[in-house]
Motif scaffolding. Structure first.
Motif, PDB file in Angstrom:
ATOM      1  N   ILE A  90     -55.295   7.072 -17.164  1.00  0.00           N
ATOM      2  CA  ILE A  90     -55.678   7.655 -18.457  1.00  0.00           C
ATOM      3  C   ILE A  90     -56.980   8.410 -18.317  1.00  0.00           C
ATOM      4  O   ILE A  90     -57.848   8.022 -17.521  1.00  0.00           O
ATOM      5  CB  ILE A  90     -55.830   6.546 -19.540  1.00  0.00           C
ATOM      6  CG1 ILE A  90     -56.181   7.161 -20.900  1.00  0.00           C
ATOM      7  CG2 ILE A  90     -56.846   5.503 -19.136  1.00  0.00           C
ATOM      8  CD1 ILE A  90     -56.073   6.202 -22.076  1.00  0.00           C
ATOM      9  N   ALA A  91     -57.127   9.488 -19.070  1.00  0.00           N
ATOM     10  CA  ALA A  91     -58.424  10.162 -19.179  1.00  0.00           C
ATOM     11  C   ALA A  91     -58.544  10.716 -20.591  1.00  0.00           C
ATOM     12  O   ALA A  91     -57.666  11.453 -21.052  1.00  0.00           O
ATOM     13  CB  ALA A  91     -58.546  11.283 -18.153  1.00  0.00           C
ATOM     14  N   ALA A  96     -63.996  11.520 -27.349  1.00  0.00           N
ATOM     15  CA  ALA A  96     -63.044  10.535 -27.905  1.00  0.00           C
ATOM     16  C   ALA A  96     -63.262   9.131 -27.360  1.00  0.00           C
ATOM     17  O   ALA A  96     -62.587   8.192 -27.776  1.00  0.00           O
ATOM     18  CB  ALA A  96     -61.614  10.989 -27.597  1.00  0.00           C
ATOM     19  N   THR A 103     -57.732   2.037 -25.539  1.00  0.00           N
ATOM     20  CA  THR A 103     -56.971   0.784 -25.618  1.00  0.00           C
ATOM     21  C   THR A 103     -55.607   1.058 -26.242  1.00  0.00           C
ATOM     22  O   THR A 103     -54.567   0.668 -25.702  1.00  0.00           O
ATOM     23  CB  THR A 103     -57.734  -0.237 -26.498  1.00  0.00           C
ATOM     24  OG1 THR A 103     -59.007  -0.476 -25.903  1.00  0.00           O
ATOM     25  CG2 THR A 103     -56.971  -1.538 -26.631  1.00  0.00           C
ATOM     26  N   ASN A 130     -66.070   0.279 -13.497  1.00  0.00           N
ATOM     27  CA  ASN A 130     -65.558   0.954 -14.703  1.00  0.00           C
ATOM     28  C   ASN A 130     -65.207  -0.099 -15.764  1.00  0.00           C
ATOM     29  O   ASN A 130     -64.059  -0.470 -15.971  1.00  0.00           O
ATOM     30  CB  ASN A 130     -64.341   1.819 -14.377  1.00  0.00           C
ATOM     31  CG  ASN A 130     -63.966   2.757 -15.521  1.00  0.00           C
ATOM     32  OD1 ASN A 130     -64.407   2.565 -16.652  1.00  0.00           O
ATOM     33  ND2 ASN A 130     -63.158   3.755 -15.227  1.00  0.00           N
ATOM     34  N   ALA A 132     -65.441  -0.017 -19.053  1.00  0.00           N
ATOM     35  CA  ALA A 132     -64.696   0.442 -20.237  1.00  0.00           C
ATOM     36  C   ALA A 132     -63.194   0.359 -19.972  1.00  0.00           C
ATOM     37  O   ALA A 132     -62.435  -0.148 -20.800  1.00  0.00           O
ATOM     38  CB  ALA A 132     -65.108   1.865 -20.598  1.00  0.00           C
ATOM     39  N   ALA A 136     -60.522  -2.078 -21.749  1.00  0.00           N
ATOM     40  CA  ALA A 136     -59.403  -1.436 -22.469  1.00  0.00           C
ATOM     41  C   ALA A 136     -58.076  -2.002 -21.965  1.00  0.00           C
ATOM     42  O   ALA A 136     -57.181  -2.304 -22.758  1.00  0.00           O
ATOM     43  CB  ALA A 136     -59.460   0.075 -22.298  1.00  0.00           C
TER      44      ALA A 136
HETATM   45  C1  LIG Z   1     -61.736   4.375 -19.656  1.00  0.00           C
HETATM   46  C2  LIG Z   1     -61.272   4.901 -21.009  1.00  0.00           C
HETATM   47  C3  LIG Z   1     -59.803   5.250 -20.970  1.00  0.00           C
HETATM   48  C4  LIG Z   1     -61.466   3.745 -22.044  1.00  0.00           C
HETATM   49  O1  LIG Z   1     -61.041   4.181 -23.298  1.00  0.00           O
HETATM   50  P1  LIG Z   1     -62.061   4.132 -24.540  1.00  0.00           P
HETATM   51  O2  LIG Z   1     -61.329   4.647 -25.729  1.00  0.00           O
HETATM   52  O3  LIG Z   1     -63.315   4.804 -24.172  1.00  0.00           O
HETATM   53  O4  LIG Z   1     -62.313   2.583 -24.658  1.00  0.00           O
HETATM   54  P2  LIG Z   1     -62.188   1.702 -25.989  1.00  0.00           P
HETATM   55  O5  LIG Z   1     -62.981   2.346 -27.087  1.00  0.00           O
HETATM   56  O6  LIG Z   1     -60.736   1.429 -26.260  1.00  0.00           O
HETATM   57  O7  LIG Z   1     -62.960   0.395 -25.572  1.00  0.00           O
HETATM   58  C5  LIG Z   1     -62.409  -0.620 -24.801  1.00  0.00           C
HETATM   59  C6  LIG Z   1     -63.480  -1.642 -24.504  1.00  0.00           C
HETATM   60  O8  LIG Z   1     -64.406  -1.088 -23.571  1.00  0.00           O
HETATM   61  C7  LIG Z   1     -65.714  -1.147 -24.096  1.00  0.00           C
HETATM   62  N1  LIG Z   1     -66.396   0.068 -23.684  1.00  0.00           N
HETATM   63  C8  LIG Z   1     -66.131   1.332 -24.098  1.00  0.00           C
HETATM   64  N2  LIG Z   1     -66.929   2.199 -23.456  1.00  0.00           N
HETATM   65  C9  LIG Z   1     -67.728   1.456 -22.656  1.00  0.00           C
HETATM   66  C10 LIG Z   1     -68.743   1.760 -21.723  1.00  0.00           C
HETATM   67  N3  LIG Z   1     -69.116   3.029 -21.504  1.00  0.00           N
HETATM   68  N4  LIG Z   1     -69.325   0.743 -21.037  1.00  0.00           N
HETATM   69  C11 LIG Z   1     -68.935  -0.541 -21.234  1.00  0.00           C
HETATM   70  N5  LIG Z   1     -67.950  -0.893 -22.088  1.00  0.00           N
HETATM   71  C12 LIG Z   1     -67.366   0.086 -22.789  1.00  0.00           C
HETATM   72  C13 LIG Z   1     -65.545  -1.216 -25.597  1.00  0.00           C
HETATM   73  O9  LIG Z   1     -66.667  -1.785 -26.204  1.00  0.00           O
HETATM   74  C14 LIG Z   1     -64.299  -2.070 -25.706  1.00  0.00           C
HETATM   75  O10 LIG Z   1     -64.573  -3.428 -25.469  1.00  0.00           O
HETATM   76  P3  LIG Z   1     -64.917  -4.473 -26.630  1.00  0.00           P
HETATM   77  O11 LIG Z   1     -63.810  -4.385 -27.631  1.00  0.00           O
HETATM   78  O12 LIG Z   1     -64.991  -5.758 -25.894  1.00  0.00           O
HETATM   79  O13 LIG Z   1     -66.196  -4.051 -27.236  1.00  0.00           O
HETATM   80  C15 LIG Z   1     -62.100   6.146 -21.468  1.00  0.00           C
HETATM   81  O14 LIG Z   1     -63.439   5.767 -21.647  1.00  0.00           O
HETATM   82  C16 LIG Z   1     -62.025   7.307 -20.479  1.00  0.00           C
HETATM   83  O15 LIG Z   1     -61.131   8.139 -20.568  1.00  0.00           O
HETATM   84  N6  LIG Z   1     -62.987   7.353 -19.514  1.00  0.00           N
HETATM   85  C17 LIG Z   1     -63.029   8.423 -18.517  1.00  0.00           C
HETATM   86  C18 LIG Z   1     -61.848   8.408 -17.542  1.00  0.00           C
HETATM   87  C19 LIG Z   1     -61.620   7.060 -16.923  1.00  0.00           C
HETATM   88  O16 LIG Z   1     -62.541   6.352 -16.521  1.00  0.00           O
HETATM   89  N7  LIG Z   1     -60.337   6.705 -16.843  1.00  0.00           N
HETATM   90  C20 LIG Z   1     -59.882   5.473 -16.218  1.00  0.00           C
HETATM   91  C21 LIG Z   1     -59.853   5.672 -14.756  1.00  0.00           C
HETATM   92  S1  LIG Z   1     -59.005   4.399 -13.900  1.00  0.00           S
END
Ligand SMILES: CC(C)(COP(=O)(O)OP(=O)(O)OC[C@H]1O[C@@H](n2cnc3c(N)ncnc32)[C@H](O)[C@@H]1OP(=O)(O)O)[C@@H](O)C(=O)NCCC(=O)NCCS
Length: 178
Positions: A90-91, A96, A103, A130, A132, A136
């Motif tokens: 996912i990205a 966003a 999630t 990573n 986040a 998620a």
């Molecule tokens: C990784 C990714 C898909 C997560 O989706 P998101 O919508 O940002 O995450 P969510 O808002 O659903 O949060 C999920 C959990 O992560 C936590 N979180 C979100 N961003 C965070 C960060 N930068 N650091 C730590 N925790 C984080 C949230 O608090 C939540 O946990 P909680 O409910 O315990 O508080 C998104 O941030 C993204 O696209 N990142 C860049 C690309 C990437 O890393 N892709 C995955 C590669 S394997």
């Protein structure tokens, strides 16, 4: 609009710039997903071939109303002569992130793949730092399986990854609202 309105849909031609941004903009890709500049025509060619929906790999756009949030992807991993599982990725665009969309999008792609393919297992890996993505995945119903040492090379270093999975049996069938 909130996470309840998040949907996945096929990528249309005018969505391609959203995907292409991850190929030319290091900030959009984010530190975990930036692996250097890649062929900028990659997605457009694949889209022309099969709409990014092939038998062994696919991509869907993540949207919330008219907002294009990013994409989810999957590819087939052959696990024996008789079986395979899906590996998802996912990205989301930077604007966003951190609002629950990642999630929900991963929950939706799991539901989609179990509904439309016979796979029993969906896996996802991410770098140990990573947080986040790990959170998620856990919130989307994945189980942490273990650490893969020096699994991926990025930005000059080999990095450990964490492997997660969700099984068909882990996902309860949706209740009939009636
Ligand atoms: C990784 C990714 C898909 C997560 O989706 P998101 O919508 O940002 O995450 P969510 O808002 O659903 O949060 C999920 C959990 O992560 C936590 N979180 C979100 N961003 C965070 C960060 N930068 N650091 C730590 N925790 C984080 C949230 O608090 C939540 O946990 P909680 O409910 O315990 O508080 C998104 O941030 C993204 O696209 N990142 C860049 C690309 C990437 O890393 N892709 C995955 C590669 S394997």
């Amino acid at each position: 609009m909130g996470v309840d309105h998040v949907m996945l849909r096929p990528v249309a031609e005018d969505d391609l710039p959203v995907l292409e941004r991850f190929l030319w903009d290091p900030e959009a890709a984010g530190s975990f997903e930036w692996h250097g500049w890649k062929d900028p025509g990659l997605w457009r060619r694949r889209w022309a071939e099969n709409g990014l929906l092939g038998d062994d790999a696919g991509q869907l756009l993540v949207v919330c109303g008219d907002d294009r949030l990013g994409f989810v992807a999957w590819r087939k991993v052959v696990t024996s002569q008789l079986s395979f599982c899906w590996q998802i990725g996912i990205a989301l665009v930077p604007e966003a992130r951190g609002r629950g969309y990642g999630t929900e999008a991963q929950r939706l792609v799991v539901r989609y793949l179990f509904a439309h393919t016979q796979a029993a297992r969906i896996e996802a890996g991410t770098e140990v730092t990573n947080i986040a993505e790990q959170r998620a995945l856990e919130k989307a119903g994945f189980t942490r399986e273990g650490v893969l040492r020096s699994y991926g090379f990025r930005d000059g270093q080999w990095r450990d990854a964490v492997l997660y999975s969700v099984l068909r049996d882990d996902v309860l069938p949706e209740r009939d609202p009636a």
